[in-house]
Design an enzyme around this catalytic site. Structure first.
Site, PDB file in Angstrom:
ATOM      1  N   TYR A   5     -55.249 -93.629   1.254  1.00 59.14           N
ATOM      2  CA  TYR A   5     -55.370 -92.379   2.008  1.00 59.14           C
ATOM      3  C   TYR A   5     -56.842 -92.044   2.197  1.00 59.14           C
ATOM      4  CZ  TYR A   5     -56.424 -90.337  -2.537  1.00 59.14           C
ATOM      5  OH  TYR A   5     -56.992 -90.070  -3.741  1.00 59.14           O
ATOM      6  N   CYS A   6     -57.140 -91.337   3.280  1.00 60.69           N
ATOM      7  CA  CYS A   6     -58.469 -90.783   3.495  1.00 60.69           C
ATOM      8  C   CYS A   6     -58.275 -89.474   4.247  1.00 60.69           C
ATOM      9  CB  CYS A   6     -59.371 -91.763   4.245  1.00 60.69           C
ATOM     10  SG  CYS A   6     -58.780 -92.169   5.897  1.00 60.69           S
ATOM     11  N   THR A   7     -59.344 -88.867   4.734  1.00 57.98           N
ATOM     12  CA  THR A   7     -59.234 -87.528   5.314  1.00 57.98           C
ATOM     13  C   THR A   7     -58.226 -87.462   6.465  1.00 57.98           C
ATOM     14  OG1 THR A   7     -61.566 -87.327   4.802  1.00 57.98           O
ATOM     15  CG2 THR A   7     -60.599 -85.578   6.139  1.00 57.98           C
TER      16      THR A   7
END
Ligand SMILES: [Zn+2]
Ligand SMILES: [Zn+2]
Length: 293
Positions: A182-184
């Site tokens: 996951y990332c922003t």
């Protein structure tokens, strides 16, 4: 009423400079501020402005064939959360320094992890339980104030450190497990998951729409803990009043989610610092120098 939109699209662009000119005219006409990066493999942007102008922007962007089907994330904020309108052509949308390994066609990145919508993340967890590993695709300092439960947070200061970090033998034990990155907003995972698969990770998923989409749906009642770091004046956001502070202030060690840059301009290091200690916005190193000087 103003808002901020965040989006990206991986797609081959034959003439990035023409896209840049078009984007500049469009954003200036609609009085938008923010940041757009254009590469020969797509576009990535965060823009703030009036809702009605942003809606026109979205419509015009999608009218260009390669950008059809682009997903937009809307969040609270406004034009002046950005110092200016910056539009640049770069060799990579996100700087992994691994452009030679990235293949993009009209459907997007080739060979990345499987997309999971927030609900599907929970379904995977229900099915496989503790087997599932969350993997943070951001810089380590972003994860300090917020991350998924028990996530693996690689020691990376910049996105370009990932290529090396993925070779760490410590990661060998999770290579056969289901790993959800996951990332922003999802863009970094598009490239990261390609690199992970190349480094022997066998069962790789990426969170579709990133933390932003997950937070919209589950707020602080799911598996996310803390606040979300943002690369603009807002510095961060919480999904609800229930959000926990999970980082420690560099000076007094109390829990906080507040970031400031060290006030010593030549240092300028990003530090986690609580509101009480805020008066001395110096990192511990510069603070020490000041005392002993
Ligand atoms: Zn403090
Ligand atoms: Zn400093």
């Amino acid at each position: 009423m103003q808002k901020i939109i965040l989006f990206y699209k991986f797609t081959p662009l034959k003439d990035p400079s023409a896209v840049l000119l078009w984007q500049r005219q469009l954003c200036e006409r609609l009085n938008l501020k923010g940041r757009i990066i254009i590469a020969d493999h797509g576009i990535n942007a965060t823009l703030g402005g009036n809702i009605k102008d942003l809606k026109i922007y979205v419509k015009e962007l999608k009218s260009y064939e390669p950008f059809k089907g682009t997903a937009f994330k809307w969040s609270d904020g406004n034009r002046d959360d950005f110092p200016r309108l910056s539009i640049k052509i770069r060799s990579e949308l996100v700087t992994f320094g691994q452009k030679h390994k990235l293949k993009v066609d009209t459907k997007g990145v080739v060979g990345g992890g499987k997309y999971l919508k927030p609900k599907q993340v929970h379904e995977l967890l229900n099915k496989k339980g503790d087997e599932v590993i969350f993997f943070d695709g951001r810089n380590a300092y972003e994860a300090e104030v917020g991350k998924f439960k028990n996530a693996v947070v690689p020691e990376v200061e910049h996105t370009r450190d990932f290529a090396k970090a993925l070779k760490d033998p410590k990661l060998d034990k999770i290579k056969d497990k289901p790993v959800v990155t996951y990332c922003t907003g999802g863009i970094r995972c598009e490239v990261l998951t390609v690199l992970m698969k190349e480094n022997g990770f066998k069962d790789v998923y990426q969170m579709d729409g990133g933390i932003v989409k997950y937070g919209e749906q589950y707020k602080d009642d799911g598996l996310w803990e803390g606040s979300l770091y943002l690369f603009d004046k807002r510095m961060g956001t919480k999904f609800s009043d229930k959000a926990k502070d999970i980082a420690n202030c560099v000076h007094c060690n109390n829990k906080t989610s507040n970031y400031e840059n060290c006030a010593n301009k030549t240092c300028n290091k990003l530090i986690v610092i609580c509101r009480k200690c805020n008066k001395k916005t110096l990192c511990p190193k510069c603070q020490k120098k000041l005392v002993t000087a």
